[in-house]
Design a protein around this motif. Structure first.
Motif, mmCIF file in Angstrom:
data_model
loop_
_atom_site.group_PDB
_atom_site.id
_atom_site.type_symbol
_atom_site.label_atom_id
_atom_site.label_comp_id
_atom_site.label_asym_id
_atom_site.label_seq_id
_atom_site.Cartn_x
_atom_site.Cartn_y
_atom_site.Cartn_z
ATOM 1 N N PRO A 151 0.731 -1.087 -0.128
ATOM 2 C CA PRO A 151 0.173 0.190 -0.103
ATOM 3 C C PRO A 151 0.735 1.165 0.096
ATOM 4 C CG PRO A 151 0.040 -1.010 2.151
ATOM 5 C CD PRO A 151 0.746 -2.078 1.177
ATOM 6 N N ARG A 152 2.023 1.055 0.270
ATOM 7 C CA ARG A 152 2.946 2.431 0.544
ATOM 8 C C ARG A 152 3.527 2.756 -0.950
ATOM 9 N NH1 ARG A 152 8.444 2.893 1.047
ATOM 10 N NH2 ARG A 152 8.563 0.824 1.218
ATOM 11 N N THR A 153 4.150 1.556 -1.690
ATOM 12 C CA THR A 153 4.831 1.771 -2.801
ATOM 13 C C THR A 153 3.670 1.728 -4.117
ATOM 14 O OG1 THR A 153 5.503 -0.405 -2.733
ATOM 15 C CG2 THR A 153 6.908 1.162 -1.596
ATOM 16 N N ARG A 154 2.756 0.787 -3.891
ATOM 17 C CA ARG A 154 2.016 0.202 -4.888
ATOM 18 C C ARG A 154 2.567 -0.830 -5.808
ATOM 19 N NH1 ARG A 154 -2.397 2.092 -2.611
ATOM 20 N NH2 ARG A 154 -3.428 1.449 -4.295
ATOM 21 N N ALA A 155 3.603 -1.160 -5.492
ATOM 22 C CA ALA A 155 4.278 -2.523 -5.922
ATOM 23 C C ALA A 155 3.334 -3.564 -6.020
ATOM 24 C CB ALA A 155 5.520 -2.742 -5.451
ATOM 25 N N ARG A 156 3.165 -4.283 -7.067
ATOM 26 C CA ARG A 156 2.435 -5.595 -6.780
ATOM 27 C C ARG A 156 2.994 -6.852 -7.249
ATOM 28 N NH1 ARG A 156 -3.704 -4.319 -9.436
ATOM 29 N NH2 ARG A 156 -4.361 -2.797 -8.049
ATOM 30 N N PHE A 157 2.424 -7.862 -6.762
ATOM 31 C CA PHE A 157 3.172 -9.109 -6.796
ATOM 32 C C PHE A 157 2.230 -10.127 -7.086
ATOM 33 C CE2 PHE A 157 5.568 -6.451 -3.958
ATOM 34 C CZ PHE A 157 6.917 -6.821 -4.311
ATOM 35 N N TYR A 158 2.433 -10.903 -8.107
ATOM 36 C CA TYR A 158 1.471 -11.968 -8.712
ATOM 37 C C TYR A 158 2.141 -13.366 -8.399
ATOM 38 C CZ TYR A 158 -0.361 -8.051 -11.180
ATOM 39 O OH TYR A 158 -0.765 -6.783 -11.618
ATOM 40 N N PHE A 159 1.401 -14.159 -7.577
ATOM 41 C CA PHE A 159 1.760 -15.655 -6.890
ATOM 42 C C PHE A 159 0.857 -16.501 -8.107
ATOM 43 C CE2 PHE A 159 2.539 -12.536 -3.644
ATOM 44 C CZ PHE A 159 3.488 -13.187 -2.852
ATOM 45 N N VAL A 160 1.814 -17.205 -8.805
ATOM 46 C CA VAL A 160 1.148 -18.067 -9.820
ATOM 47 C C VAL A 160 1.492 -19.634 -9.678
ATOM 48 C CG1 VAL A 160 0.801 -18.409 -12.297
ATOM 49 C CG2 VAL A 160 1.538 -16.167 -11.269
ATOM 50 N N ARG A 161 0.705 -20.347 -9.550
ATOM 51 C CA ARG A 161 0.817 -21.755 -9.460
ATOM 52 C C ARG A 161 -0.381 -22.495 -10.125
ATOM 53 N NH1 ARG A 161 -2.289 -23.936 -5.782
ATOM 54 N NH2 ARG A 161 -2.924 -22.755 -3.737
ATOM 55 N N HIS A 162 -0.264 -23.621 -10.263
ATOM 56 C CA HIS A 162 -1.686 -24.407 -10.805
ATOM 57 C C HIS A 162 -2.558 -24.429 -9.573
ATOM 58 C CE1 HIS A 162 0.784 -26.473 -13.798
ATOM 59 N NE2 HIS A 162 -0.426 -26.582 -14.346
ATOM 60 N N SER A 163 -3.816 -24.537 -9.723
ATOM 61 C CA SER A 163 -4.929 -24.509 -9.095
ATOM 62 C C SER A 163 -4.972 -25.738 -7.986
ATOM 63 C CB SER A 163 -6.437 -24.452 -9.806
ATOM 64 O OG SER A 163 -6.309 -23.339 -10.417
ATOM 65 N N ARG A 167 3.378 -19.107 -18.144
ATOM 66 C CA ARG A 167 3.408 -20.551 -18.065
ATOM 67 C C ARG A 167 3.936 -21.073 -16.947
ATOM 68 N NH1 ARG A 167 3.546 -23.955 -22.312
ATOM 69 N NH2 ARG A 167 3.668 -22.066 -23.569
ATOM 70 N N VAL A 168 3.189 -22.057 -16.342
ATOM 71 C CA VAL A 168 3.632 -22.819 -15.203
ATOM 72 C C VAL A 168 3.675 -24.362 -15.804
ATOM 73 C CG1 VAL A 168 2.846 -23.551 -13.011
ATOM 74 C CG2 VAL A 168 2.371 -21.472 -13.586
ATOM 75 N N ASN A 169 4.717 -24.976 -15.728
ATOM 76 C CA ASN A 169 5.315 -26.157 -16.481
ATOM 77 C C ASN A 169 5.167 -27.178 -15.190
ATOM 78 O OD1 ASN A 169 5.786 -28.318 -17.914
ATOM 79 N ND2 ASN A 169 7.469 -27.553 -18.988
ATOM 80 N N GLY A 170 4.410 -28.114 -14.764
ATOM 81 C CA GLY A 170 4.551 -28.743 -13.868
ATOM 82 C C GLY A 170 4.408 -28.198 -12.446
ATOM 83 N N ARG A 171 4.741 -28.943 -11.405
ATOM 84 C CA ARG A 171 4.677 -28.685 -10.158
ATOM 85 C C ARG A 171 5.526 -27.304 -9.845
ATOM 86 N NH1 ARG A 171 4.465 -32.370 -5.361
ATOM 87 N NH2 ARG A 171 3.318 -30.539 -4.560
ATOM 88 N N ASP A 172 5.215 -26.000 -10.173
ATOM 89 C CA ASP A 172 5.853 -24.912 -9.970
ATOM 90 C C ASP A 172 5.331 -23.861 -9.503
ATOM 91 O OD1 ASP A 172 8.145 -23.185 -10.427
ATOM 92 O OD2 ASP A 172 8.176 -23.145 -12.521
ATOM 93 N N PHE A 173 5.989 -22.667 -8.739
ATOM 94 C CA PHE A 173 5.493 -21.634 -8.184
ATOM 95 C C PHE A 173 5.934 -20.562 -8.494
ATOM 96 C CE2 PHE A 173 2.713 -20.855 -4.240
ATOM 97 C CZ PHE A 173 2.542 -19.417 -4.330
ATOM 98 N N LYS A 174 5.527 -19.477 -9.024
ATOM 99 C CA LYS A 174 6.410 -18.250 -9.562
ATOM 100 C C LYS A 174 5.643 -16.958 -8.757
ATOM 101 C CE LYS A 174 7.339 -19.905 -14.195
ATOM 102 N NZ LYS A 174 7.187 -19.662 -15.753
ATOM 103 N N ILE A 175 6.644 -16.091 -8.386
ATOM 104 C CA ILE A 175 6.368 -15.099 -7.791
ATOM 105 C C ILE A 175 6.796 -13.830 -8.515
ATOM 106 C CG2 ILE A 175 6.999 -13.562 -5.549
ATOM 107 C CD1 ILE A 175 7.481 -16.110 -4.102
ATOM 108 N N LEU A 176 6.083 -13.080 -9.147
ATOM 109 C CA LEU A 176 6.351 -11.952 -10.238
ATOM 110 C C LEU A 176 5.994 -10.721 -9.686
ATOM 111 C CD1 LEU A 176 4.768 -14.031 -13.200
ATOM 112 C CD2 LEU A 176 7.137 -14.056 -12.397
ATOM 113 N N ALA A 177 7.153 -9.840 -9.948
ATOM 114 C CA ALA A 177 6.943 -8.276 -9.441
ATOM 115 C C ALA A 177 6.344 -7.459 -10.654
ATOM 116 C CB ALA A 177 8.117 -7.916 -9.043
ATOM 117 N N ALA A 178 5.708 -6.381 -10.207
ATOM 118 C CA ALA A 178 5.293 -5.412 -11.463
ATOM 119 C C ALA A 178 5.142 -3.775 -10.523
ATOM 120 C CB ALA A 178 3.961 -5.831 -11.867
#
Length: 207
Positions: free
Chosen positions: A101-113, A139-150
């Motif tokens: 909330p201070r910097t407005r940076a966003r993070f996207y946590f992406v994995r299989h449902s 893309r998420v290939n197999g059992r993977d988990f990505k933390i992406l910044a924006a």
């Protein structure tokens, strides 16, 4: 106990803002003589440690380093609030969004449902930050988990978004150095913003 478990479990803990993480175990050792028992025996103490009993690095070490560097360098990650599930994502994949909330940076946590899924899936990714709104995919290939910044400031560089994960970013003299990483054979897309068009020099690979 392998690197896949580490990536899934520890990234989930980062998403859920755990403030204390017990890494059991990092180093597997062997005690000799009377150190662990009053008999002349040794005690094996490994349990799938990242560093095995022979002090060799296992394939778990890179995942530990990736998470450790990320948490240490991307300080905005520690002060985020949940925005919730991103609508419009593929049903096979789960995209959870958090914002500082201070910097407005966003993070996207992406994995299989389904976190046990080993399929190879792609989902649309809608980036909505102070720099603007953008549409890409991840893309998420197999059992993977990505933390992406924006919408994140890499020191003096502005990262609008990236489908690659941040390993670290540091200041070296008068230069800013950022290291992003992805998975083998997966292309990454990174958008940086500058006041004027920068000079780009490719040292190796295809950019």
């Amino acid at each position: 106990t392998g690197p896949v478990f580490q990536r899934m479990f520890y990234a989930n803990n980062i998403e859920n803002q755990f403030t204390l993480q017990n890494l059991y175990m990092v180093y597997g050792g062997t005690s000799w003589g009377w150190q662990a028992d009053p008999n002349v025996v040794y005690t094996s103490y490994d349990y799938g440690a990242a560093f095995d009993e022979q002090r060799e690095l296992t394939e778990k070490v890179p995942v530990l380093k990736q998470h450790a560097y990320l948490v240490a360098s991307v300080r905005d990650l520690a002060g985020t609030d949940d925005l919730g599930l991103q609508p419009g994502a593929s049903a096979a994949l789960r995209v959870w969004v958090k914002e500082n909330p201070r910097t407005r940076a966003r993070f996207y946590f992406v994995r299989h449902s389904d976190s046990t899924s080993t399929s190879n899936d792609v989902t649309p990714l809608a980036i909505d930050v102070t720099d603007g709104s953008y549409a890409t995919h991840v893309r998420v290939n197999g059992r993977d988990f990505k933390i992406l910044a924006a919408g994140y400031d890499l020191l003096r560089q502005r990262l609008v978004y990236s489908t690659s994960e941040i390993l670290t970013h540091v200041e070296v003299g008068d230069r800013d150095v950022a290291v992003l990483h992805g998975r083998a054979a997966e292309a990454g897309e990174t958008l940086l913003r500058y006041a004027a068009e920068p000079a780009v020099r490719v040292l190796a690979g295809d950019v």
